[in-house]
Design a protein around this motif. Structure first.
Motif, PDB file in Angstrom:
ATOM      1  N   GLU A 286       0.727  -1.594  -0.345  1.00 13.76           N
ATOM      2  CA  GLU A 286       0.193  -0.482  -0.199  1.00 13.76           C
ATOM      3  C   GLU A 286       0.596   1.107   0.248  1.00 13.76           C
ATOM      4  O   GLU A 286       1.019   2.568  -0.338  1.00 13.76           O
ATOM      5  CB  GLU A 286      -1.272   0.422   1.207  1.00 13.76           C
ATOM      6  N   VAL A 287       1.703   1.424   1.095  1.00 11.73           N
ATOM      7  CA  VAL A 287       2.552   2.154   0.891  1.00 11.73           C
ATOM      8  C   VAL A 287       3.490   2.913  -0.996  1.00 11.73           C
ATOM      9  O   VAL A 287       3.673   3.865  -0.949  1.00 11.73           O
ATOM     10  CB  VAL A 287       4.134   2.158   2.008  1.00 11.73           C
ATOM     11  N   PHE A 288       4.085   1.488  -0.867  1.00 12.21           N
ATOM     12  CA  PHE A 288       4.586   1.714  -2.864  1.00 12.21           C
ATOM     13  C   PHE A 288       3.436   2.016  -4.381  1.00 12.21           C
ATOM     14  O   PHE A 288       3.885   2.969  -4.496  1.00 12.21           O
ATOM     15  CB  PHE A 288       4.631  -0.563  -3.165  1.00 12.21           C
ATOM     16  N   ALA A 289       2.544   1.626  -3.339  1.00  6.18           N
ATOM     17  CA  ALA A 289       1.303   2.371  -4.284  1.00  6.18           C
ATOM     18  C   ALA A 289       1.478   4.014  -4.305  1.00  6.18           C
ATOM     19  O   ALA A 289       0.773   4.508  -5.343  1.00  6.18           O
ATOM     20  CB  ALA A 289      -0.362   1.396  -4.257  1.00  6.18           C
ATOM     21  N   ARG A 290       1.592   4.498  -2.828  1.00  2.40           N
ATOM     22  CA  ARG A 290       1.093   5.376  -2.692  1.00  2.40           C
ATOM     23  C   ARG A 290       2.637   6.379  -3.391  1.00  2.40           C
ATOM     24  O   ARG A 290       1.864   7.230  -3.600  1.00  2.40           O
ATOM     25  CB  ARG A 290       0.595   5.518  -0.944  1.00  2.40           C
ATOM     26  N   PHE A 291       2.974   5.634  -3.355  1.00  3.04           N
ATOM     27  CA  PHE A 291       4.566   6.603  -3.637  1.00  3.04           C
ATOM     28  C   PHE A 291       4.774   6.460  -5.004  1.00  3.04           C
ATOM     29  O   PHE A 291       5.724   7.352  -5.342  1.00  3.04           O
ATOM     30  CB  PHE A 291       5.713   6.395  -2.429  1.00  3.04           C
ATOM     31  N   PHE A 292       3.961   5.546  -5.635  1.00  2.00           N
ATOM     32  CA  PHE A 292       4.998   5.177  -7.492  1.00  2.00           C
ATOM     33  C   PHE A 292       4.577   5.985  -8.178  1.00  2.00           C
ATOM     34  O   PHE A 292       5.246   6.211  -9.241  1.00  2.00           O
ATOM     35  CB  PHE A 292       4.361   3.759  -7.546  1.00  2.00           C
ATOM     36  N   THR A 293       3.688   6.840  -7.769  1.00  2.00           N
ATOM     37  CA  THR A 293       3.590   7.603  -8.957  1.00  2.00           C
ATOM     38  C   THR A 293       3.407   9.351  -7.855  1.00  2.00           C
ATOM     39  O   THR A 293       2.102  10.214  -8.768  1.00  2.00           O
ATOM     40  CB  THR A 293       1.919   7.352  -9.596  1.00  2.00           C
ATOM     41  N   ALA A 294       3.788   9.414  -6.733  1.00  2.00           N
ATOM     42  CA  ALA A 294       3.677  10.379  -6.172  1.00  2.00           C
ATOM     43  C   ALA A 294       4.027  11.969  -6.977  1.00  2.00           C
ATOM     44  O   ALA A 294       5.031  11.623  -7.708  1.00  2.00           O
ATOM     45  CB  ALA A 294       4.752  10.639  -5.018  1.00  2.00           C
TER      46      ALA A 294
END
Length: 299
Positions: A65-73
């Protein structure tokens, strides 16, 4: 006196039997070759891959979930763009200078060959991180640059303090380092073309520049492209080394984020995913370029 030997019994029997009846051949039982060890290796590999995939999905330490939040930050996308820019400028400038150095190495002039060899030797010997730091601290070595008559009076000069910033030093260092390797790649590709073709073109009166453009380079590209693409991909991943200069490329920005949040593993996976994605794009471009230059050489 002559020496004779009896033919093998199997050959005599086959000769006496004559050609087989097609019906007899159809009645033969065909047994496929079995590869038990191959299937065992396939099964073992499949089990290992399945366990790895299961661990990626079910292990909460990956923090997807952290990966998904920062992948397109926004900060990550900006860092990816800086990484792409560094790769592009380093590749274009590096290969432009590398082509010049390659033909200097192939020149009939001993002086040009010596200069090219010395450049390639020096820039392949010095680690990239040392080169980057050297260009970043250029103003310490040369506080002013002066233009005028060589070894004579100068006409105008300017301070070097603001001449080379962090981004400019990174591009300069990457390009000059890349040029040394690009020169050898291009030289090897040119040498792979049969010298007889250039001799035949010269005999037909084709100008040297046209020989290079229409005969040598199209054939040399088949040898140059695989190695050159590999070098570009290495440069793309090697841009992470400019993080020592506090440039906000992908790896540096990931370090900043996980230094603030403490979520090291998912942020490293963000960087890994972007590197894999962009490397895949470069590999696809390499495939189509190789297919284009392979026209007429392969089926």
């Amino acid at each position: 006196m002559s020496l004779t030997s009896d033919p093998p019994a199997g050959a005599t029997a086959a000769r006496e039997a004559g050609p087989r009846d097609p019906d007899d051949l159809a009645a033969l039982k065909v047994v496929p070759v079995r590869h038990p060890w191959r299937w065992l290796a396939i099964a073992a590999t499949a089990v290992v891959l399945a366990q790895f995939a299961h661990g990626l999905i079910t292990n909460p330490a990956w923090e997807w979930e952290v990966f998904a939040r920062f992948f397109t930050a926004r900060t990550i996308l900006k860092a990816v763009w800086i990484t792409v820019q560094l790769t592009f400028y380093g590749t274009v400038l590096g290969f432009a200078l590398g082509i010049v150095l390659a033909f200097m190495r192939l020149s009939a002039s001993p002086f040009l060959r010596a200069v090219s060899f010395a450049y390639i030797w020096a820039f392949r010997s010095i680690p990239l991180i040392v080169q980057l730091l050297f260009w970043f601290n250029l103003a310490y070595l040369y506080k002013r640059l002066q233009f005028g008559i060589p070894f004579g009076p100068g006409f105008f000069s300017f301070d070097t303090m603001g001449l080379v910033g962090a981004m400019s030093a990174a591009v300069l260092g990457l390009a000059l380092h890349q040029a040394a390797y690009a020169a050898e790649i291009v030289r090897g590709g040119v040498l792979s073309v049969d010298a007889g073709q250039r001799e035949a073109a010269s005999a037909l009166g084709i100008p040297k520049l046209r020989q290079l453009r229409r005969i040598v380079l199209p054939q040399a590209m088949r040898a140059i492209l695989p190695t050159a693409a590999n070098e570009v991909i290495s440069l793309f991943k090697g841009t992470s080394i400019v993080s020592v200069m506090a440039i906000g490329e992908l790896f540096y920005q990931v370090q900043v984020v996980y230094g603030r949040t403490g979520q090291v593993v998912p942020l490293l996976m963000v960087a890994t995913a972007w590197y894999v994605l962009l490397t895949t794009v470069l590999s696809v471009l390499q495939h189509y370029l190789e297919r284009h230059f392979a026209k007429g050489a392969t089926r």
